[in-house]
Design a protein around this motif. Structure first.
Motif, PDB file in Angstrom:
ATOM      1  N   LEU B 254       0.820  -1.211   0.000  1.00  0.00           N
ATOM      2  CA  LEU B 254       0.000   0.000   0.000  1.00  0.00           C
ATOM      3  C   LEU B 254       0.854   1.261   0.000  1.00  0.00           C
ATOM      4  N   GLY B 255       2.152   1.102  -0.183  1.00  0.00           N
ATOM      5  CA  GLY B 255       3.026   2.269  -0.301  1.00  0.00           C
ATOM      6  C   GLY B 255       3.595   2.759   1.020  1.00  0.00           C
ATOM      7  N   VAL B 256       3.387   1.997   2.101  1.00  0.00           N
ATOM      8  CA  VAL B 256       3.942   2.396   3.393  1.00  0.00           C
ATOM      9  C   VAL B 256       5.404   1.952   3.450  1.00  0.00           C
ATOM     10  N   GLU B 257       6.290   2.853   3.830  1.00  0.00           N
ATOM     11  CA  GLU B 257       7.702   2.482   3.954  1.00  0.00           C
ATOM     12  C   GLU B 257       7.906   1.866   5.330  1.00  0.00           C
ATOM     13  N   VAL B 258       7.597   0.576   5.392  1.00  0.00           N
ATOM     14  CA  VAL B 258       7.500  -0.117   6.673  1.00  0.00           C
ATOM     15  C   VAL B 258       8.806  -0.026   7.475  1.00  0.00           C
ATOM     16  N   GLU B 259       9.940  -0.219   6.792  1.00  0.00           N
ATOM     17  CA  GLU B 259      11.222  -0.189   7.513  1.00  0.00           C
ATOM     18  C   GLU B 259      11.452   1.168   8.166  1.00  0.00           C
ATOM     19  N   LYS B 260      11.204   2.228   7.404  1.00  0.00           N
ATOM     20  CA  LYS B 260      11.379   3.580   7.952  1.00  0.00           C
ATOM     21  C   LYS B 260      10.477   3.800   9.155  1.00  0.00           C
ATOM     22  N   ILE B 261       9.229   3.352   9.016  1.00  0.00           N
ATOM     23  CA  ILE B 261       8.252   3.543  10.094  1.00  0.00           C
ATOM     24  C   ILE B 261       8.713   2.789  11.342  1.00  0.00           C
ATOM     25  N   LYS B 262       9.233   1.560  11.137  1.00  0.00           N
ATOM     26  CA  LYS B 262       9.725   0.767  12.264  1.00  0.00           C
ATOM     27  C   LYS B 262      10.818   1.527  13.003  1.00  0.00           C
ATOM     28  N   HIS B 263      11.844   1.974  12.239  1.00  0.00           N
ATOM     29  CA  HIS B 263      12.962   2.680  12.866  1.00  0.00           C
ATOM     30  C   HIS B 263      12.448   3.891  13.632  1.00  0.00           C
TER      31      HIS B 263
END
Lengths: 275, 361
Positions: B254-263
């Motif tokens: 869905l276009g979420v930058e999951v890794e960035k959000i995690k960090h």
């Protein structure tokens, strides 16, 4: 066009994909078939950019997939997995609304779009229900509505829908219901569709193109009429089949007889020798 | 099936409903804050409180007792502000981490934040006095919070390094690494406690159950921003967290930058909770339970749950602190005891009623 060119992928030196190429055309339905462990899902993961192939390249509309931002990619292709486990108790409507995540349209517009696609996927009446209380088939239709909501807006470039065994937990009516909608989008809106499908007969009725895979390699690909041949299917699946044609239909019925392939030693030996 | 037809479980994406809920929670928080400022050894009326606050803002208000003013401004107010900030940070970090890890059992302590801080705190409390001769009094005051803060960041960082793979961070490994580091810290704490004397042990016991006393403006001045700013920044992650509820790869699709959000979420939570623990000790329970209570009441949408958990955590901690410092006056109870005593029965009651109505949590 959504294209993979000679991609290879290995985990711990084990080749999962070996020099596989595939092209998904806008407005066409491409079915990816093959036995378990053939690398179909891995290929689809590479197409989604969930994994990066060790070799080869993937382009979407003639642009390398690596140059897309996450958001651009989400506006170009949507992915429907086999099953989606939700960790929170969202309602069906909220789940469909999540399909609008990459878009910057207003909440009101998003809601209108969500309702429209929910009617198409026949889940509008479930909109206030909590996702976890729905049956497997209902959940899958809600997720179909979610990916339809994601691809709803007309883009300047062709858009694509990737499906990973989307019908494996559905009954026959639901299987056709889901693939009918996908097929319709494909024809009317020009979505390019790539689907990993286990049921050959189901795939035969919806797909324009077939990619046969085995042991991480391509066995053959091309238009359905050319690909749905007895030898191709028997070689790919190492199992004897008969093709039966209906009176006014050029789509064959693939008939398998209930015996284990180990009893058909002659055919098994033949396929082993041919490798 | 007659499940989930409860009004509370229906779609709450409606913006006006969210605003109304948040508005009521803020109003409730403000009421609690006033009551908290009122009660204590020295009763100060609400009128007086308003007068003192206005006076302090430079308005010409008659009738301000300098004694009341001193108690309010330099004792109760800093303590209240610290309580609100810490409660808010614990609540919102808990909500964000539960969302990120897709796991209802997660609380800020699980990735090592609390025990990392506790280990450093016990080291300072036990061995600090030995070195006190070499330090200026100023440094001694700061030693505990700074050590606790670095302890929490270090523990989280180590857990995080374990979970970092070639392409993505594995949250299951992060939780397991957090559990392992928490256990290791507990063992090391045991060793330190073994060498401690009675006084140090007692201070540590109180610290580990949470303590807002001794809050003063110069003590909390800097830390408050370290708690509040990351907590506020967490609110911005609400849309991504909603998508992550579908699963990490689905969110990516869905276009979420999951890794960035995690960090981002791990860093912001570690900062906010680390600073909270450093200033107020390890206050359990809020980060775990407040988000659950709010989700059961208002549904899981993070747009609402993140800010609401901050406000809810602040309310719970303010009330708990009020009780902690009045119930056994003139001494006080450790605040962690009160948060657990107050929250647990309520939480169990909510769980039971959710089960009866067969609501998914």
């Amino acid at each position: 066009m959504y294209q993979a060119k000679n991609i290879s992928y290995s985990i711990d030196r084990m080749k999962i994909l070996n020099q596989v190429s595939v092209a998904v055309f806008p407005g066409k339905f491409t079915a990816i078939v093959g036995p378990n462990g053939a690398g179909k899902s891995t290929l689809l993961k590479a197409l989604c950019r969930d994994i990066i192939p060790n070799e080869g390249e993937i382009t979407i509309n003639n642009q390398a997939i690596s140059t897309y931002t996450s958001k651009e990619l989400a506006l170009t292709r949507a992915v429907l997995p086999q099953k989606t486990h939700l960790s929170l108790a969202f309602t069906a409507e909220e789940v469909v609304m999540l399909g609008r995540t990459p878009h910057s349209t207003s909440n009101q517009q998003n809601k209108a779009i969500a309702h429209e696609v929910m009617r198409e996927a026949d889940v509008y009446h479930l909109k206030a229900r909590v996702y976890q209380t729905l049956s497997g088939g209902e959940q899958q239709r809600v997720n179909l509505a979610r990916v339809l909501a994601q691809l709803h807006d007309q883009q300047e470039h062709p858009t694509y829908l990737l499906l990973d065994e989307p019908t494996s937990s559905l009954d026959i009516a639901q299987q056709h219901g889901l693939l009918d909608i996908v097929r319709q989008r494909c024809v009317e809106r020009g979505y390019g569709v790539a689907a990993v499908v286990h049921d050959l007969n189901l795939a035969a009725q919806y797909a324009d193109y077939f990619l046969f895979m085995k042991n991480g390699e391509e066995v053959g690909q091309g238009p359905s009429q050319l690909m749905l041949r007895k030898e191709m299917i028997e070689h790919t699946f190492s199992y004897p089949v008969e093709l039966i044609y209906g009176e006014n239909s050029d789509i064959p019925m693939i008939y398998t007889k209930g015996s284990t392939p180990f009893e058909n030693t002659s055919l098994l030996n033949e396929t082993i020798n041919s490798r | 099936m007659q499940v989930a037809t409860l009004p509370a479980m229906k779609a709450k994406s409606n913006l006006t409903t969210n605003t109304a809920i948040l508005g009521s929670l803020v109003a409730l928080l403000v009421c609690t804050m006033f009551i908290s400022l009122r009660v204590g050894a020295l009763g100060i009326s609400v009128g007086q409180i308003v007068n003192i606050l206005l006076h302090n803002l430079g308005l010409d208000v008659a009738d301000v007792s300098s004694r009341d003013s001193a108690v309010l401004l330099s004792i109760r107010l800093p303590r209240l502000v610290l309580g609100v900030a810490v409660g808010g940070a614990l609540g919102i970090s808990g909500a964000a981490l539960q969302g990120l890890f897709r796991n209802p059992l997660v609380e800020p302590g699980i990735i090592g934040i609390s025990n990392g801080a506790a280990l450093m705190a016990v080291v300072v409390l036990v061995f600090g006095p030995t070195f006190a001769a070499f330090l200026t009094p100023d440094l001694t005051t700061w030693l505990l919070p700074v050590a606790a803060f670095s302890g929490s960041l270090a523990a989280t960082y180590i857990a995080y390094q374990f979970s970092k793979g070639a392409h993505q961070t594995d949250v299951t490994i992060l939780i397991l690494a957090g559990v392992a580091i928490t256990a290791l810290c507990a063992a090391l704490m045991g060793i330190v406690i073994f060498h401690s004397n009675e006084t140090a042990l007692r201070s540590f016991t109180f610290w580990s159950m949470g303590d807002l006393s001794g809050a003063s403006w110069d003590k909390i001045g800097f830390a408050i921003w370290l708690i509040v700013l990351p907590a506020v920044a967490l609110i911005g992650q609400c849309q991504s967290l909603n998508a992550i509820a579908l699963g990490e790869s689905e969110a990516r699709h869905l276009g979420v930058e999951v890794e960035k959000i995690k960090h981002r979420i791990i860093l912001l939570s570690a900062l906010a909770v680390g600073a909270s623990v450093a200033m107020a000790g390890a206050i359990g329970f809020i980060g775990l339970v407040v988000p659950h209570i709010l989700r059961m009441a208002f549904g899981p949408d993070h747009k609402l749950i993140l800010p609401a958990s901050a406000i809810g955590g602040a309310i719970l901690l303010t009330v708990a602190d009020m009780i902690a410092r009045t119930i056994v006056a003139p001494t006080e109870l450790p605040i962690g005891i009160i948060t657990a005593l107050m929250g647990t029965p309520f939480f169990i009651w909510m769980l039971a009623s959710a089960r009866k109505k067969r609501i998914q949590i």
